[in-house]
Design a protein around this motif. Structure first.
Motif, PDB file in Angstrom:
ATOM      1  N   PRO A 173       0.789  -1.244   0.000  1.00  0.00           N
ATOM      2  CA  PRO A 173       0.000   0.000   0.000  1.00  0.00           C
ATOM      3  C   PRO A 173       0.815   1.285   0.000  1.00  0.00           C
ATOM      4  O   PRO A 173       0.396   2.259  -0.632  1.00  0.00           O
ATOM      5  CB  PRO A 173      -0.845  -0.137   1.280  1.00  0.00           C
ATOM      6  N   PRO A 174       1.990   1.360   0.701  1.00  0.00           N
ATOM      7  CA  PRO A 174       2.730   2.637   0.681  1.00  0.00           C
ATOM      8  C   PRO A 174       3.124   3.100  -0.717  1.00  0.00           C
ATOM      9  O   PRO A 174       3.350   4.289  -0.933  1.00  0.00           O
ATOM     10  CB  PRO A 174       3.982   2.330   1.525  1.00  0.00           C
ATOM     11  N   LEU A 175       3.203   2.153  -1.671  1.00  0.00           N
ATOM     12  CA  LEU A 175       3.585   2.539  -3.020  1.00  0.00           C
ATOM     13  C   LEU A 175       2.580   3.524  -3.606  1.00  0.00           C
ATOM     14  O   LEU A 175       2.963   4.532  -4.217  1.00  0.00           O
ATOM     15  CB  LEU A 175       3.692   1.297  -3.907  1.00  0.00           C
ATOM     16  N   ALA A 176       1.287   3.254  -3.449  1.00  0.00           N
ATOM     17  CA  ALA A 176       0.260   4.147  -3.991  1.00  0.00           C
ATOM     18  C   ALA A 176       0.346   5.522  -3.340  1.00  0.00           C
ATOM     19  O   ALA A 176       0.184   6.552  -4.012  1.00  0.00           O
ATOM     20  CB  ALA A 176      -1.130   3.539  -3.777  1.00  0.00           C
ATOM     21  N   PHE A 177       0.605   5.568  -2.036  1.00  0.00           N
ATOM     22  CA  PHE A 177       0.729   6.836  -1.323  1.00  0.00           C
ATOM     23  C   PHE A 177       1.889   7.656  -1.884  1.00  0.00           C
ATOM     24  O   PHE A 177       1.744   8.861  -2.182  1.00  0.00           O
ATOM     25  CB  PHE A 177       0.942   6.574   0.176  1.00  0.00           C
ATOM     26  N   MET A 178       3.036   7.014  -2.079  1.00  0.00           N
ATOM     27  CA  MET A 178       4.213   7.723  -2.592  1.00  0.00           C
ATOM     28  C   MET A 178       4.016   8.155  -4.042  1.00  0.00           C
ATOM     29  O   MET A 178       4.460   9.238  -4.437  1.00  0.00           O
ATOM     30  CB  MET A 178       5.455   6.839  -2.445  1.00  0.00           C
ATOM     31  N   VAL A 179       3.352   7.318  -4.838  1.00  0.00           N
ATOM     32  CA  VAL A 179       3.072   7.687  -6.232  1.00  0.00           C
ATOM     33  C   VAL A 179       2.172   8.923  -6.276  1.00  0.00           C
ATOM     34  O   VAL A 179       2.384   9.846  -7.069  1.00  0.00           O
ATOM     35  CB  VAL A 179       2.424   6.514  -6.984  1.00  0.00           C
ATOM     36  N   GLY A 180       1.149   8.957  -5.413  1.00  0.00           N
ATOM     37  CA  GLY A 180       0.262  10.118  -5.367  1.00  0.00           C
ATOM     38  C   GLY A 180       1.002  11.395  -5.010  1.00  0.00           C
ATOM     39  O   GLY A 180       0.807  12.441  -5.636  1.00  0.00           O
ATOM     40  N   ALA A 191      -5.952  17.846  -7.172  1.00  0.00           N
ATOM     41  CA  ALA A 191      -7.227  17.557  -7.838  1.00  0.00           C
ATOM     42  C   ALA A 191      -6.985  16.877  -9.184  1.00  0.00           C
ATOM     43  O   ALA A 191      -7.687  15.934  -9.557  1.00  0.00           O
ATOM     44  CB  ALA A 191      -8.030  18.840  -8.031  1.00  0.00           C
ATOM     45  N   THR A 192      -5.981  17.352  -9.920  1.00  0.00           N
ATOM     46  CA  THR A 192      -5.667  16.754 -11.214  1.00  0.00           C
ATOM     47  C   THR A 192      -5.279  15.294 -11.056  1.00  0.00           C
ATOM     48  O   THR A 192      -5.772  14.416 -11.772  1.00  0.00           O
ATOM     49  CB  THR A 192      -4.515  17.527 -11.886  1.00  0.00           C
ATOM     50  N   VAL A 193      -4.392  15.009 -10.113  1.00  0.00           N
ATOM     51  CA  VAL A 193      -3.955  13.630  -9.875  1.00  0.00           C
ATOM     52  C   VAL A 193      -5.125  12.775  -9.401  1.00  0.00           C
ATOM     53  O   VAL A 193      -5.279  11.621  -9.815  1.00  0.00           O
ATOM     54  CB  VAL A 193      -2.806  13.612  -8.841  1.00  0.00           C
ATOM     55  N   SER A 194      -5.985  13.333  -8.564  1.00  0.00           N
ATOM     56  CA  SER A 194      -7.121  12.571  -8.043  1.00  0.00           C
ATOM     57  C   SER A 194      -8.128  12.253  -9.143  1.00  0.00           C
ATOM     58  O   SER A 194      -8.721  11.178  -9.153  1.00  0.00           O
ATOM     59  CB  SER A 194      -7.808  13.359  -6.916  1.00  0.00           C
ATOM     60  N   VAL A 195      -8.323  13.181 -10.078  1.00  0.00           N
ATOM     61  CA  VAL A 195      -9.234  12.912 -11.199  1.00  0.00           C
ATOM     62  C   VAL A 195      -8.708  11.765 -12.049  1.00  0.00           C
ATOM     63  O   VAL A 195      -9.453  10.874 -12.454  1.00  0.00           O
ATOM     64  CB  VAL A 195      -9.423  14.180 -12.064  1.00  0.00           C
ATOM     65  N   VAL A 196      -7.397  11.777 -12.318  1.00  0.00           N
ATOM     66  CA  VAL A 196      -6.798  10.670 -13.074  1.00  0.00           C
ATOM     67  C   VAL A 196      -6.985   9.357 -12.313  1.00  0.00           C
ATOM     68  O   VAL A 196      -7.322   8.317 -12.904  1.00  0.00           O
ATOM     69  CB  VAL A 196      -5.304  10.943 -13.332  1.00  0.00           C
ATOM     70  N   LEU A 213      -5.407   5.615  -1.141  1.00  0.00           N
ATOM     71  CA  LEU A 213      -4.070   5.937  -0.654  1.00  0.00           C
ATOM     72  C   LEU A 213      -3.366   6.905  -1.597  1.00  0.00           C
ATOM     73  O   LEU A 213      -2.600   7.770  -1.176  1.00  0.00           O
ATOM     74  CB  LEU A 213      -3.245   4.659  -0.497  1.00  0.00           C
ATOM     75  N   LEU A 214      -3.633   6.780  -2.890  1.00  0.00           N
ATOM     76  CA  LEU A 214      -3.063   7.719  -3.853  1.00  0.00           C
ATOM     77  C   LEU A 214      -3.599   9.132  -3.610  1.00  0.00           C
ATOM     78  O   LEU A 214      -2.855  10.111  -3.699  1.00  0.00           O
ATOM     79  CB  LEU A 214      -3.387   7.249  -5.268  1.00  0.00           C
ATOM     80  N   VAL A 215      -4.887   9.234  -3.275  1.00  0.00           N
ATOM     81  CA  VAL A 215      -5.495  10.540  -2.988  1.00  0.00           C
ATOM     82  C   VAL A 215      -4.888  11.144  -1.721  1.00  0.00           C
ATOM     83  O   VAL A 215      -4.581  12.347  -1.669  1.00  0.00           O
ATOM     84  CB  VAL A 215      -7.022  10.398  -2.853  1.00  0.00           C
ATOM     85  N   PHE A 216      -4.690  10.310  -0.693  1.00  0.00           N
ATOM     86  CA  PHE A 216      -4.033  10.801   0.528  1.00  0.00           C
ATOM     87  C   PHE A 216      -2.623  11.299   0.197  1.00  0.00           C
ATOM     88  O   PHE A 216      -2.195  12.369   0.666  1.00  0.00           O
ATOM     89  CB  PHE A 216      -3.951   9.686   1.575  1.00  0.00           C
ATOM     90  N   GLY A 217      -1.889  10.529  -0.591  1.00  0.00           N
ATOM     91  CA  GLY A 217      -0.549  10.946  -0.983  1.00  0.00           C
ATOM     92  C   GLY A 217      -0.560  12.227  -1.800  1.00  0.00           C
ATOM     93  O   GLY A 217       0.320  13.076  -1.653  1.00  0.00           O
ATOM     94  N   ALA A 218      -1.576  12.381  -2.657  1.00  0.00           N
ATOM     95  CA  ALA A 218      -1.683  13.590  -3.476  1.00  0.00           C
ATOM     96  C   ALA A 218      -1.865  14.829  -2.601  1.00  0.00           C
ATOM     97  O   ALA A 218      -1.322  15.899  -2.903  1.00  0.00           O
ATOM     98  CB  ALA A 218      -2.843  13.459  -4.451  1.00  0.00           C
ATOM     99  N   SER A 219      -2.621  14.697  -1.518  1.00  0.00           N
ATOM    100  CA  SER A 219      -2.820  15.835  -0.622  1.00  0.00           C
ATOM    101  C   SER A 219      -1.506  16.230   0.054  1.00  0.00           C
ATOM    102  O   SER A 219      -1.185  17.419   0.159  1.00  0.00           O
ATOM    103  CB  SER A 219      -3.874  15.486   0.443  1.00  0.00           C
ATOM    104  N   VAL A 220      -0.738  15.233   0.490  1.00  0.00           N
ATOM    105  CA  VAL A 220       0.576  15.528   1.079  1.00  0.00           C
ATOM    106  C   VAL A 220       1.500  16.138   0.030  1.00  0.00           C
ATOM    107  O   VAL A 220       2.233  17.092   0.300  1.00  0.00           O
ATOM    108  CB  VAL A 220       1.196  14.242   1.663  1.00  0.00           C
TER     109      VAL A 220
END
Length: 336
Positions: A173-180, A191-196, A213-220
């Motif tokens: 799971p941490p991979l998705a967070f770091m990618v985001g 927002a752009t990353v989250s839409v994708v 997790l990607l959305v959480f990472g995108a916010s960070v």
């Protein structure tokens, strides 16, 4: 290869649309926009509404942050009155993510038709309509890109190599967070990353947990982006940027532990949420993004004072800023 080409073309149209919207709306939101922001900051509720509207229009909380920073530098605002604007701008960016879950094909066709008619009538040559027409074209291309990715992405999952990659990512799971976080640093917009991410979830390329997790990472990543871009600022400008970073971190710090706990231990009552997410994964992720922004904004209501004080400690007012502030004038005279 055709499937990959369709997806890449869709993403290309999406990013072109984002750029067209942002560039043209900046031209439309000139002096009147700054006057609106300056007048709204006297009332916290009105400031929150204007901040939300600003985020919805520009689709970039970073852009609003630095517009506000420039106004603080010009003496039009002070940092304390500007906090609701930058914090609630995050909520406004949710509009694009929520629109991504709607079937946009018919809307795209009408927008392209209206834009083409405008160019046929030479409205792009008229200063009054040029940027409005450019913004409409940007919206149409953005939505067209989303439609293309949705339609082509579903076929991509059937490729064995893609299925293997997704299986690997699901196991860590941490991979998705770091990618985001990394993608947001590049795209400069959570927002752009989250839409994708929502689009790929709809296509079945990502699971709901991966996308969340990607959305959480995108916010960070969005907070890190503001922090890096404001590195050359000092005083009040740097303070308001740091408050925006704290707001981003606050939302993730409050929601991410609950989400991880539910993933690991299945918190009572979470089964209803999981069932709803399984039935409509794209809507679930879009609502998670909205919840993340709302939680951050609401958390900053009681914490804005301490957060600003902490930011002032980290980025104290410079001697030049202190001496350049007008003295012996009424507040109304300074505003005029």
């Amino acid at each position: 290869m055709e499937i990959v080409g369709d997806i890449l073309a869709g993403l290309g149209l999406f990013f072109i649309g984002i750029r067209l919207i942002g560039g043209n709306l900046k031209e439309l939101s000139g002096r009147w926009f700054r006057r609106l922001i300056s007048g709204a900051t006297g009332n916290p509720v009105l400031a929150a509404l204007v901040g939300t509207l600003s985020g919805a229009v520009t689709q970039s909380s970073s852009a609003i942050t630095f517009i506000v920073v420039s106004m603080i530098s010009a003496g039009l605002l002070n940092a304390r009155r500007a906090v609701p604007l930058v914090v609630w701008a995050n909520v406004g960016t949710s509009v694009l993510v929520l629109l991504a879950v709607i079937d946009l094909r018919l809307l795209v066709l009408y927008l392209l038709a209206a834009t083409g008619l405008g160019y046929f009538l030479n409205l792009d040559r008229a200063p009054r309509w040029r940027h409005a027409l450019g913004s409409t074209l940007g919206i149409a291309l953005l939505f067209l890109g989303i439609v293309m990715v949705k339609e082509s992405g579903g076929h991509l999952r059937s490729i064995p190599a893609v299925a293997d990659i997704l299986t690997f990512a699901a196991g860590w799971p941490p991979l998705a967070f770091m990618v985001g976080a990394g993608l947001t640093l590049v795209a400069q917009s959570s927002a752009t990353v989250s839409v994708v991410a929502v689009t790929l979830t709809t296509a079945g390329l990502l699971t709901v947990d991966q996308t969340a997790l990607l959305v959480f990472g995108a916010s960070v990543g969005s907070g890190l982006s503001v922090w890096l871009l404001s590195a050359n600022l000092t005083g009040s400008g740097r303070q308001i940027a740091l408050v925006q970073v704290m707001a981003k971190i606050a939302g993730v710090a409050l929601l991410l532990p609950l989400y991880l706990a539910d993933m690991a231990f299945q918190i009572p009552g979470g089964d209803v949420v999981r069932a709803a997410a399984a039935a409509a994964p794209d809507q679930a992720v879009a609502l998670l993004y909205l919840a993340l922004q709302l939680v951050a904004a609401l958390a900053m209501l009681p914490l804005s004072g301490p957060a600003l004080a902490l930011a002032a400690t980290a980025a104290p007012e410079s001697e030049e800023e202190r001496l350049s502030r007008p003295r012996y004038l009424y507040d109304q005279a300074v505003e005029d």
